[in-house]
Scaffold this motif. Structure first.
Motif, PDB file in Angstrom:
ATOM      1  N   GLU A 456      63.515 -33.620  39.025  1.00 58.05           N
ATOM      2  CA  GLU A 456      62.078 -33.718  38.699  1.00 58.05           C
ATOM      3  C   GLU A 456      61.485 -34.988  39.298  1.00 58.05           C
ATOM      4  O   GLU A 456      60.359 -34.976  39.833  1.00 58.05           O
ATOM      5  CB  GLU A 456      61.899 -33.704  37.179  1.00 58.05           C
ATOM      6  CG  GLU A 456      60.432 -33.768  36.754  1.00 58.05           C
ATOM      7  CD  GLU A 456      60.263 -33.791  35.263  1.00 58.05           C
ATOM      8  OE1 GLU A 456      59.110 -33.892  34.792  1.00 58.05           O
ATOM      9  OE2 GLU A 456      61.292 -33.711  34.550  1.00 58.05           O
ATOM     10  N   TYR A 457      62.216 -36.062  39.194  1.00 61.62           N
ATOM     11  CA  TYR A 457      61.752 -37.326  39.764  1.00 61.62           C
ATOM     12  C   TYR A 457      61.569 -37.186  41.277  1.00 61.62           C
ATOM     13  O   TYR A 457      60.585 -37.662  41.848  1.00 61.62           O
ATOM     14  CB  TYR A 457      62.773 -38.425  39.437  1.00 61.62           C
ATOM     15  CG  TYR A 457      62.429 -39.771  40.020  1.00 61.62           C
ATOM     16  CD1 TYR A 457      61.510 -40.613  39.391  1.00 61.62           C
ATOM     17  CD2 TYR A 457      63.020 -40.215  41.204  1.00 61.62           C
ATOM     18  CE1 TYR A 457      61.189 -41.841  39.912  1.00 61.62           C
ATOM     19  CE2 TYR A 457      62.700 -41.438  41.730  1.00 61.62           C
ATOM     20  CZ  TYR A 457      61.790 -42.261  41.094  1.00 61.62           C
ATOM     21  OH  TYR A 457      61.457 -43.489  41.636  1.00 61.62           O
ATOM     22  N   CYS A 458      62.545 -36.524  41.939  1.00 61.10           N
ATOM     23  CA  CYS A 458      62.449 -36.340  43.399  1.00 61.10           C
ATOM     24  C   CYS A 458      61.269 -35.446  43.746  1.00 61.10           C
ATOM     25  O   CYS A 458      60.576 -35.675  44.767  1.00 61.10           O
ATOM     26  CB  CYS A 458      63.754 -35.728  43.925  1.00 61.10           C
ATOM     27  SG  CYS A 458      65.161 -36.855  43.798  1.00 61.10           S
ATOM     28  N   ASN A 459      61.005 -34.430  42.955  1.00 59.56           N
ATOM     29  CA  ASN A 459      59.862 -33.553  43.226  1.00 59.56           C
ATOM     30  C   ASN A 459      58.539 -34.325  43.125  1.00 59.56           C
ATOM     31  O   ASN A 459      57.615 -34.107  43.927  1.00 59.56           O
ATOM     32  CB  ASN A 459      59.862 -32.380  42.249  1.00 59.56           C
ATOM     33  CG  ASN A 459      60.972 -31.384  42.557  1.00 59.56           C
ATOM     34  OD1 ASN A 459      61.407 -31.288  43.722  1.00 59.56           O
ATOM     35  ND2 ASN A 459      61.434 -30.647  41.561  1.00 59.56           N
ATOM     36  N   LEU A 460      58.417 -35.223  42.136  1.00 56.28           N
ATOM     37  CA  LEU A 460      57.208 -36.047  42.031  1.00 56.28           C
ATOM     38  C   LEU A 460      57.045 -36.929  43.258  1.00 56.28           C
ATOM     39  O   LEU A 460      55.939 -37.101  43.792  1.00 56.28           O
ATOM     40  CB  LEU A 460      57.277 -36.908  40.768  1.00 56.28           C
ATOM     41  CG  LEU A 460      57.118 -36.192  39.425  1.00 56.28           C
ATOM     42  CD1 LEU A 460      57.377 -37.137  38.272  1.00 56.28           C
ATOM     43  CD2 LEU A 460      55.729 -35.565  39.312  1.00 56.28           C
ATOM     44  N   TYR A 461      58.182 -37.487  43.702  1.00 59.94           N
ATOM     45  CA  TYR A 461      58.136 -38.357  44.884  1.00 59.94           C
ATOM     46  C   TYR A 461      57.681 -37.572  46.109  1.00 59.94           C
ATOM     47  O   TYR A 461      56.832 -38.017  46.897  1.00 59.94           O
ATOM     48  CB  TYR A 461      59.524 -38.974  45.109  1.00 59.94           C
ATOM     49  CG  TYR A 461      59.613 -39.880  46.313  1.00 59.94           C
ATOM     50  CD1 TYR A 461      59.095 -41.173  46.279  1.00 59.94           C
ATOM     51  CD2 TYR A 461      60.209 -39.435  47.488  1.00 59.94           C
ATOM     52  CE1 TYR A 461      59.158 -41.995  47.396  1.00 59.94           C
ATOM     53  CE2 TYR A 461      60.290 -40.248  48.597  1.00 59.94           C
ATOM     54  CZ  TYR A 461      59.776 -41.538  48.542  1.00 59.94           C
ATOM     55  OH  TYR A 461      59.847 -42.347  49.647  1.00 59.94           O
TER      56      TYR A 461
END
Length: 604
Positions: A456-461
């Motif tokens: 999820e963090y990577c998708n936000l990035y």
């Protein structure tokens, strides 16, 4: 000195002194045992030489006595084989001497000439031809007279003459010693080296005993016969009659006497005669005599004095040499051990720079090498721990600084976002919202998160860059549902994605693609990040692959959040068997595969 005290002071806590004492004891015992063995060997050799020399002398004496005995036998046979001699001798022994002379004259008158074949001419010839014979005596048992042949003279003795200490009867056949001459003792006493052989004489027709043939032999001729072989070094030689009377003694001790140790002559081992002695015995000769050779133990010991002194000297020299060499070797090893112990004490005091320098290749050198390696590794580890502590302190300081009033940052970003929305810049507002969310995630204290949170963090990035590069970046995710709840160290995937955005993303193209795949198999999780970016040139790719294969550096903290940083954090946290692998092709894209273990635990 008290043995216990000596042991306490010099042996108990001193290994090399124990080794020296034990080794020296073994050497001394071995050399002494070897010396005794060598001494016994030489003693047996010298004894054997004496025995062999004595046995040779016995053979010569036996041969001589056999020749004398066979000579007498031959003489008797010749007398009986010559009719005129045997008839003449028979008449002489059975008649008075006057009647015998008349008988001779009648024979002369009847034949008309002198008869040469008489016993008198035969014995005179026999006495002159045979060496070793001192005299010959004819004894008449009927008329009891003696007829003596001595020194080319003849003498007749009557039984009734005054001869003291004369004994009878005379042995019919056998040997008689000097002290037991049974007749004419005073006539024959001028020579004490005589021994006698007696033979019975019979009438050839009636076979009646008519007299005795008595032959005296000179024992000195036995010594002459032996020559140099009869020396004292070859032992004592005895010739005895079956009753034990000594008729010859090479040393002259028992000549003519009864031998006092007759029973000891039949011993096969050392026996007590005049002293401890070894006996050679010859009883197989035809003469019927006992020929004995005696080797004195004292004679063997006398010759062994030189050998014994040489053995003692050589043994002592070998013991001194062996102990000196052993002491030198032990001293050399002891010095090496002292160097090692001294270095260990310096290490114990905290001197990590100490090193042991030995020259020889042996077990102590191996210990020294391992000690030096241990010091180097210990020094390196301490440095690593020290640097890690500094790094940790810096990280804590940075974390503390980053936590100073974080709400100020969030409130500021929120004010900017609202201003952007009020001005109609909704995309800017969205980007500020995403950035604020990323900041909130980054400053969380938890180091481990779930794979779902990390994705999820990577998708936000990535969403930030989709807003910036509208319609130019496509994102694909294939996440195994069973892996979603597994734990992962925070910020392991994001640096790989960031590496693609910085080095692989091509803004001029609209088909940029990044794909994230997470699979689980055989207790491990594989996270693959694939892109169709610029790729990595081969030389740099080779260098990067080598860097990833080497274990993480222990002497310096991570210098960046790139691929090497990710790889080192994986190995540090999960172990050196885990990490990154990378493949790339220019113009095609890059694939980074991350391998970590399956860990399912509660995340705080």
């Amino acid at each position: 000195m008290n043995i216990k005290k000596f042991y306490q002071n010099h042996l108990r806590k001193k290994l090399f002194n124990k080794i020296l004492a034990i080794y020296s004891s073994i050497i001394i015992i071995t050399l002494i045992a070897s010396s005794i063995t060598v001494y016994k060997y030489y003693e047996q050799t010298i004894t054997r030489q004496h025995v062999d020399a004595n046995r040779e002398v016995l053979d010569y004496v036996s041969l001589y006595m056999n020749q004398q005995y066979e000579g007498i036998q031959l003489a008797i046979q010749q007398i009986y084989s010559d009719a005129s001699v045997s008839e003449d001798l028979s008449y002489f022994l059975q008649h008075d001497y006057g009647d015998y002379l008349k008988y001779r004259l009648d024979q002369f008158a009847e034949i008309g000439s002198f008869v040469p074949h008489t016993f008198d001419t035969y014995f005179k010839t026999y006495l002159n031809q045979k060496s070793g014979i001192s005299d010959v005596i004819l004894y008449s048992t009927e008329k009891e007279f003696y007829y003596l042949y001595k020194n080319n003279t003849r003498q007749l003795y009557k039984r009734d003459i005054d001869i003291s200490e004369q004994k009878s009867p005379i042995p019919k056949n056998g040997w008689v010693s000097h002290e037991k001459k049974l007749l004419l003792k005073e006539i024959r006493e001028d020579n004490n080296n005589l021994y006698t052989m007696t033979r019975e004489l019979k009438d050839p027709i009636s076979l009646k005993t008519i007299g005795m043939l008595i032959i005296d032999f000179d024992a000195e001729l036995i010594s002459k016969w032996l020559g140099t072989k009869g020396t004292e070094n070859n032992g004592q030689v005895l010739v005895l009659t079956p009753s034990g009377d000594v008729i010859y003694d090479s040393l002259g001790r028992y000549m003519g006497q009864q031998y006092p140790h007759i029973a000891g002559l039949y011993s096969d081992n050392w026996t007590a005669l005049d002293g401890l002695s070894k006996v050679n015995l010859n009883t197989t000769n035809s003469s019927g005599l006992i020929v004995a050779g005696i080797i004195q133990k004292s004679q063997v010991n006398k010759e062994m004095v030189v050998v014994r002194n040489w053995i003692i000297g050589i043994t002592a020299a070998l013991i001194v040499a062996a102990m000196s060499i052993t002491y030198g070797i032990i001293l050399r090893f002891s010095k090496k051990v002292k160097i090692i112990v001294k270095s260990m004490k310096r290490l114990q005091e905290g001197d990590l720079s100490t090193r042991i320098h030995l020259n020889r290749e042996d077990e102590l050198q191996l210990i020294a090498n391992n000690f030096n390696y241990m010091c180097e590794r210990l020094e390196l580890y301490i440095n690593k721990v020290y640097i890690s502590e500094i790094t940790q302190k810096n990280a804590e300081l940075v974390a503390l600084q980053s936590q100073i009033n974080p709400h100020f940052l969030y409130n500021t970003l929120e004010a900017i976002r609202m201003r952007a929305i009020s001005q109609g810049a909704k995309d800017v507002g969205q980007m500020i919202y995403i950035l604020s969310t990323l900041f909130r995630t980054m400053i969380k204290k938890s180091m481990v998160v779930t794979i779902a949170d990390e994705i999820e963090y990577c998708n936000l990035y990535l969403e930030l860059f989709q807003i910036r590069h509208k319609d130019k970046l496509q994102i694909e995710s294939r996440i195994s549902p069973v892996a979603m709840n597994c734990s992962i160290v925070k910020l392991l995937i994001q640096p790989v994605i960031e590496n693609y955005i910085v080095h692989g993303f091509r803004p001029e193209r609209s088909d940029n693609l990044i794909r994230i795949e997470v699979t689980e198999s055989d207790g491990s999780i594989q996270i693959a990040i694939r892109d169709n970016g610029n790729g990595i040139i081969p030389s740099k790719l080779t260098e990067l692959q080598k860097t990833l294969q080497v274990s993480m550096r222990m002497d310096a903290p991570p210098s960046s959040l790139g691929l090497c940083n990710v790889n080192e954090r994986i190995k540090l946290y999960y172990g050196i068997e885990y990490g990154l692998s990378i493949a790339s092709e220019i113009g095609v894209g890059t694939t980074v595969i991350m391998n970590i273990p399956v860990v399912r635990e509660s995340i705080k």
